[in-house]
Design a protein around this motif. Structure first.
Motif, PDB file in Angstrom:
ATOM      1  N   ALA A  86       0.836  -1.211   0.000  1.00  0.00           N
ATOM      2  CA  ALA A  86       0.000   0.000   0.000  1.00  0.00           C
ATOM      3  C   ALA A  86       0.869   1.258   0.000  1.00  0.00           C
ATOM      4  CB  ALA A  86      -0.933  -0.005   1.214  1.00  0.00           C
ATOM      5  N   GLY A  87       1.894   1.281   0.833  1.00  0.00           N
ATOM      6  CA  GLY A  87       2.787   2.437   0.881  1.00  0.00           C
ATOM      7  C   GLY A  87       3.518   2.658  -0.434  1.00  0.00           C
ATOM      8  N   ILE A  88       3.994   1.566  -1.027  1.00  0.00           N
ATOM      9  CA  ILE A  88       4.699   1.666  -2.308  1.00  0.00           C
ATOM     10  C   ILE A  88       3.759   2.159  -3.406  1.00  0.00           C
ATOM     11  CG2 ILE A  88       5.803   0.310  -4.138  1.00  0.00           C
ATOM     12  CD1 ILE A  88       7.032  -1.408  -1.834  1.00  0.00           C
ATOM     13  N   VAL A  89       2.544   1.632  -3.419  1.00  0.00           N
ATOM     14  CA  VAL A  89       1.575   2.052  -4.443  1.00  0.00           C
ATOM     15  C   VAL A  89       1.293   3.550  -4.316  1.00  0.00           C
ATOM     16  CG1 VAL A  89      -0.852   1.853  -5.158  1.00  0.00           C
ATOM     17  CG2 VAL A  89       0.535  -0.208  -4.860  1.00  0.00           C
ATOM     18  N   VAL A  90       1.082   4.019  -3.104  1.00  0.00           N
ATOM     19  CA  VAL A  90       0.830   5.450  -2.913  1.00  0.00           C
ATOM     20  C   VAL A  90       2.033   6.261  -3.399  1.00  0.00           C
ATOM     21  CG1 VAL A  90       0.525   7.264  -1.175  1.00  0.00           C
ATOM     22  CG2 VAL A  90      -0.858   5.183  -1.061  1.00  0.00           C
ATOM     23  N   TRP A  91       3.224   5.857  -3.005  1.00  0.00           N
ATOM     24  CA  TRP A  91       4.429   6.574  -3.433  1.00  0.00           C
ATOM     25  C   TRP A  91       4.533   6.584  -4.961  1.00  0.00           C
ATOM     26  CZ3 TRP A  91       8.098   9.667  -1.457  1.00  0.00           C
ATOM     27  CH2 TRP A  91       9.194   9.935  -2.277  1.00  0.00           C
ATOM     28  N   ASN A  92       4.363   5.402  -5.567  1.00  0.00           N
ATOM     29  CA  ASN A  92       4.545   5.319  -7.015  1.00  0.00           C
ATOM     30  C   ASN A  92       3.434   5.994  -7.811  1.00  0.00           C
ATOM     31  OD1 ASN A  92       7.041   4.206  -6.966  1.00  0.00           O
ATOM     32  ND2 ASN A  92       6.429   2.178  -7.636  1.00  0.00           N
ATOM     33  N   LEU A  93       2.249   6.101  -7.243  1.00  0.00           N
ATOM     34  CA  LEU A  93       1.173   6.794  -7.951  1.00  0.00           C
ATOM     35  C   LEU A  93       1.344   8.305  -7.913  1.00  0.00           C
ATOM     36  CD1 LEU A  93      -2.009   4.734  -6.985  1.00  0.00           C
ATOM     37  CD2 LEU A  93      -0.858   4.819  -9.199  1.00  0.00           C
TER      38      LEU A  93
ATOM     39  N   LEU B 188       0.221   0.951 -22.022  1.00  0.00           N
ATOM     40  CA  LEU B 188      -0.264  -0.157 -21.182  1.00  0.00           C
ATOM     41  C   LEU B 188       0.005   0.137 -19.708  1.00  0.00           C
ATOM     42  CD1 LEU B 188      -1.380  -3.025 -20.771  1.00  0.00           C
ATOM     43  CD2 LEU B 188       0.967  -3.872 -21.161  1.00  0.00           C
ATOM     44  N   HIS B 189       1.208   0.597 -19.400  1.00  0.00           N
ATOM     45  CA  HIS B 189       1.585   0.909 -18.020  1.00  0.00           C
ATOM     46  C   HIS B 189       0.669   1.996 -17.439  1.00  0.00           C
ATOM     47  CE1 HIS B 189       4.543   0.517 -14.781  1.00  0.00           C
ATOM     48  NE2 HIS B 189       4.530   1.833 -14.643  1.00  0.00           N
ATOM     49  N   ALA B 190       0.396   3.026 -18.224  1.00  0.00           N
ATOM     50  CA  ALA B 190      -0.482   4.111 -17.777  1.00  0.00           C
ATOM     51  C   ALA B 190      -1.911   3.601 -17.547  1.00  0.00           C
ATOM     52  CB  ALA B 190      -0.479   5.255 -18.785  1.00  0.00           C
ATOM     53  N   CYS B 191      -2.402   2.766 -18.446  1.00  0.00           N
ATOM     54  CA  CYS B 191      -3.765   2.210 -18.289  1.00  0.00           C
ATOM     55  C   CYS B 191      -3.857   1.315 -17.061  1.00  0.00           C
ATOM     56  CB  CYS B 191      -4.175   1.438 -19.541  1.00  0.00           C
ATOM     57  SG  CYS B 191      -4.468   2.493 -20.969  1.00  0.00           S
ATOM     58  N   LEU B 192      -2.834   0.493 -16.846  1.00  0.00           N
ATOM     59  CA  LEU B 192      -2.807  -0.364 -15.657  1.00  0.00           C
ATOM     60  C   LEU B 192      -2.756   0.480 -14.384  1.00  0.00           C
ATOM     61  CD1 LEU B 192      -0.304  -3.080 -16.906  1.00  0.00           C
ATOM     62  CD2 LEU B 192      -2.747  -3.424 -16.436  1.00  0.00           C
ATOM     63  N   SER B 193      -2.019   1.583 -14.436  1.00  0.00           N
ATOM     64  CA  SER B 193      -1.933   2.487 -13.289  1.00  0.00           C
ATOM     65  C   SER B 193      -3.297   3.085 -12.958  1.00  0.00           C
ATOM     66  CB  SER B 193      -0.919   3.595 -13.584  1.00  0.00           C
ATOM     67  OG  SER B 193      -0.918   4.553 -12.554  1.00  0.00           O
TER      68      SER B 193
ATOM     69  N   LEU C 112     -15.774 -11.274  -1.973  1.00  0.00           N
ATOM     70  CA  LEU C 112     -15.517 -10.072  -2.778  1.00  0.00           C
ATOM     71  C   LEU C 112     -14.171  -9.446  -2.419  1.00  0.00           C
ATOM     72  CD1 LEU C 112     -19.024  -8.350  -2.945  1.00  0.00           C
ATOM     73  CD2 LEU C 112     -17.840  -9.645  -4.733  1.00  0.00           C
ATOM     74  N   GLY C 113     -13.823  -9.478  -1.144  1.00  0.00           N
ATOM     75  CA  GLY C 113     -12.509  -8.992  -0.719  1.00  0.00           C
ATOM     76  C   GLY C 113     -11.389  -9.839  -1.308  1.00  0.00           C
ATOM     77  N   GLY C 114     -11.613 -11.142  -1.376  1.00  0.00           N
ATOM     78  CA  GLY C 114     -10.631 -12.033  -1.984  1.00  0.00           C
ATOM     79  C   GLY C 114     -10.465 -11.750  -3.469  1.00  0.00           C
ATOM     80  N   LEU C 115     -11.578 -11.509  -4.138  1.00  0.00           N
ATOM     81  CA  LEU C 115     -11.531 -11.181  -5.564  1.00  0.00           C
ATOM     82  C   LEU C 115     -10.773  -9.865  -5.783  1.00  0.00           C
ATOM     83  CD1 LEU C 115     -12.537 -12.274  -8.285  1.00  0.00           C
ATOM     84  CD2 LEU C 115     -14.614 -10.925  -7.953  1.00  0.00           C
ATOM     85  N   MET C 116     -10.994  -8.899  -4.907  1.00  0.00           N
ATOM     86  CA  MET C 116     -10.275  -7.630  -5.012  1.00  0.00           C
ATOM     87  C   MET C 116      -8.787  -7.826  -4.750  1.00  0.00           C
ATOM     88  SD  MET C 116     -10.093  -4.466  -5.727  1.00  0.00           S
ATOM     89  CE  MET C 116     -11.716  -3.763  -5.784  1.00  0.00           C
ATOM     90  N   ALA C 117      -8.434  -8.631  -3.755  1.00  0.00           N
ATOM     91  CA  ALA C 117      -7.014  -8.883  -3.479  1.00  0.00           C
ATOM     92  C   ALA C 117      -6.335  -9.470  -4.711  1.00  0.00           C
ATOM     93  CB  ALA C 117      -6.860  -9.822  -2.282  1.00  0.00           C
ATOM     94  N   LEU C 118      -6.963 -10.452  -5.325  1.00  0.00           N
ATOM     95  CA  LEU C 118      -6.387 -11.068  -6.525  1.00  0.00           C
ATOM     96  C   LEU C 118      -6.255 -10.057  -7.660  1.00  0.00           C
ATOM     97  CD1 LEU C 118      -8.296 -14.465  -6.441  1.00  0.00           C
ATOM     98  CD2 LEU C 118      -5.899 -14.048  -5.822  1.00  0.00           C
ATOM     99  N   THR C 119      -7.255  -9.200  -7.818  1.00  0.00           N
ATOM    100  CA  THR C 119      -7.221  -8.173  -8.863  1.00  0.00           C
ATOM    101  C   THR C 119      -6.083  -7.187  -8.625  1.00  0.00           C
ATOM    102  OG1 THR C 119      -9.605  -8.381  -9.191  1.00  0.00           O
ATOM    103  CG2 THR C 119      -8.571  -6.357 -10.000  1.00  0.00           C
ATOM    104  N   LEU C 120      -5.952  -6.729  -7.385  1.00  0.00           N
ATOM    105  CA  LEU C 120      -4.881  -5.789  -7.051  1.00  0.00           C
ATOM    106  C   LEU C 120      -3.511  -6.422  -7.281  1.00  0.00           C
ATOM    107  CD1 LEU C 120      -6.405  -4.246  -3.802  1.00  0.00           C
ATOM    108  CD2 LEU C 120      -6.037  -3.053  -5.972  1.00  0.00           C
ATOM    109  N   TRP C 121      -3.351  -7.671  -6.869  1.00  0.00           N
ATOM    110  CA  TRP C 121      -2.070  -8.358  -7.064  1.00  0.00           C
ATOM    111  C   TRP C 121      -1.747  -8.491  -8.548  1.00  0.00           C
ATOM    112  CZ3 TRP C 121      -2.982 -13.009  -3.257  1.00  0.00           C
ATOM    113  CH2 TRP C 121      -2.976 -12.525  -1.949  1.00  0.00           C
ATOM    114  N   LEU C 122      -2.743  -8.864  -9.344  1.00  0.00           N
ATOM    115  CA  LEU C 122      -2.531  -9.010 -10.786  1.00  0.00           C
ATOM    116  C   LEU C 122      -2.131  -7.668 -11.410  1.00  0.00           C
ATOM    117  CD1 LEU C 122      -2.644 -10.798 -13.315  1.00  0.00           C
ATOM    118  CD2 LEU C 122      -5.058 -10.178 -13.518  1.00  0.00           C
TER     119      LEU C 122
ATOM    120  N   LEU D 289       1.524  -6.858 -10.404  1.00  0.00           N
ATOM    121  CA  LEU D 289       2.486  -7.690 -11.138  1.00  0.00           C
ATOM    122  C   LEU D 289       2.578  -7.268 -12.604  1.00  0.00           C
ATOM    123  CD1 LEU D 289       1.738 -11.194  -9.579  1.00  0.00           C
ATOM    124  CD2 LEU D 289       3.713  -9.713  -9.135  1.00  0.00           C
ATOM    125  N   THR D 290       1.438  -6.980 -13.236  1.00  0.00           N
ATOM    126  CA  THR D 290       1.484  -6.570 -14.641  1.00  0.00           C
ATOM    127  C   THR D 290       2.074  -5.166 -14.793  1.00  0.00           C
ATOM    128  OG1 THR D 290      -0.850  -5.916 -14.562  1.00  0.00           O
ATOM    129  CG2 THR D 290      -0.345  -8.100 -15.462  1.00  0.00           C
TER     130      THR D 290
END
Length: 176
Positions: A18-25, A127-132, A91-101, A104-105
């Motif tokens: 979470a911290g890394i995502v905030v920093w990188n965004l 692609l990187h911008a869309c994934l972001s 639903l939380g599990g589905l979100m975790a998997l989505t966030l992880w994917l 990674l991508t």
């Protein structure tokens, strides 16, 4: 009565990513951005390994969002009586998997942008911008859902991810 739910590795990887995502965004897209992106991917991969060999509530078997689990959980939401889960709800599990994917991508697309093979190509950066953007949307949905479900179920999910403990009441029914 508080029940131990999340072990230290689950909580460390969650808040570290979470911290890394905030920093990188919101931070600059420099070498630190790249290194942190790879660290986030490494943390996600380690969490995936922990989903196989980790503690009971960290394991995929405790929360994998199967069709039947999702269907049953959605029915419980529709009736206004959400099922209680010691681990992630479906639903939380589905979100975790989505966030992880997405993380990674993002790491792979960021790596690809630096390869000579893609020099002068725009699509890896697009692609990187869309994934972001997709990650930003999912993070907002994740946070909002944690707040809404905490209020609705009277179970502070954010506190549980900080302390490792959830409030458990037998009145809420069995945890799958």
């Amino acid at each position: 009565m508080p029940v131990k739910t999340w072990d230290i590795w689950v909580r460390f990887t969650h808040w570290g990513v979470a911290g890394i995502v905030v920093w990188n965004l919101f931070g600059p897209t420099d070498q630190v951005h790249r290194i942190l992106g790879y660290v986030a991917a490494g943390l996600v991969m380690s969490r995936i390994v922990w989903g196989v060999i980790g503690t009971t509530n960290a394991r995929f078997s405790a929360w994998w969002p199967t069709r039947s689990r999702l269907r049953e959980y959605l029915r419980s939401l529709a009736t206004g009586k959400p099922q209680h889960h010691l681990s992630h709800n479906p639903l939380g599990g589905l979100m975790a998997l989505t966030l992880w994917l997405l993380i990674l991508t993002l790491a792979v697309s960021g790596w690809m942008m630096r390869l000579d093979a893609f020099w002068g190509e725009d699509w890896p950066q697009i692609l990187h911008a869309c994934l972001s953007i997709a990650l930003q949307v999912c993070v907002c949905v994740h946070i909002l859902s944690a707040i809404v479900m905490s209020v609705w179920t009277r179970e502070n999910l954010i506190s549980a991810m900080l302390t490792g403990f959830k409030r458990h009441s037998r009145e809420k029914g069995p945890s799958p």
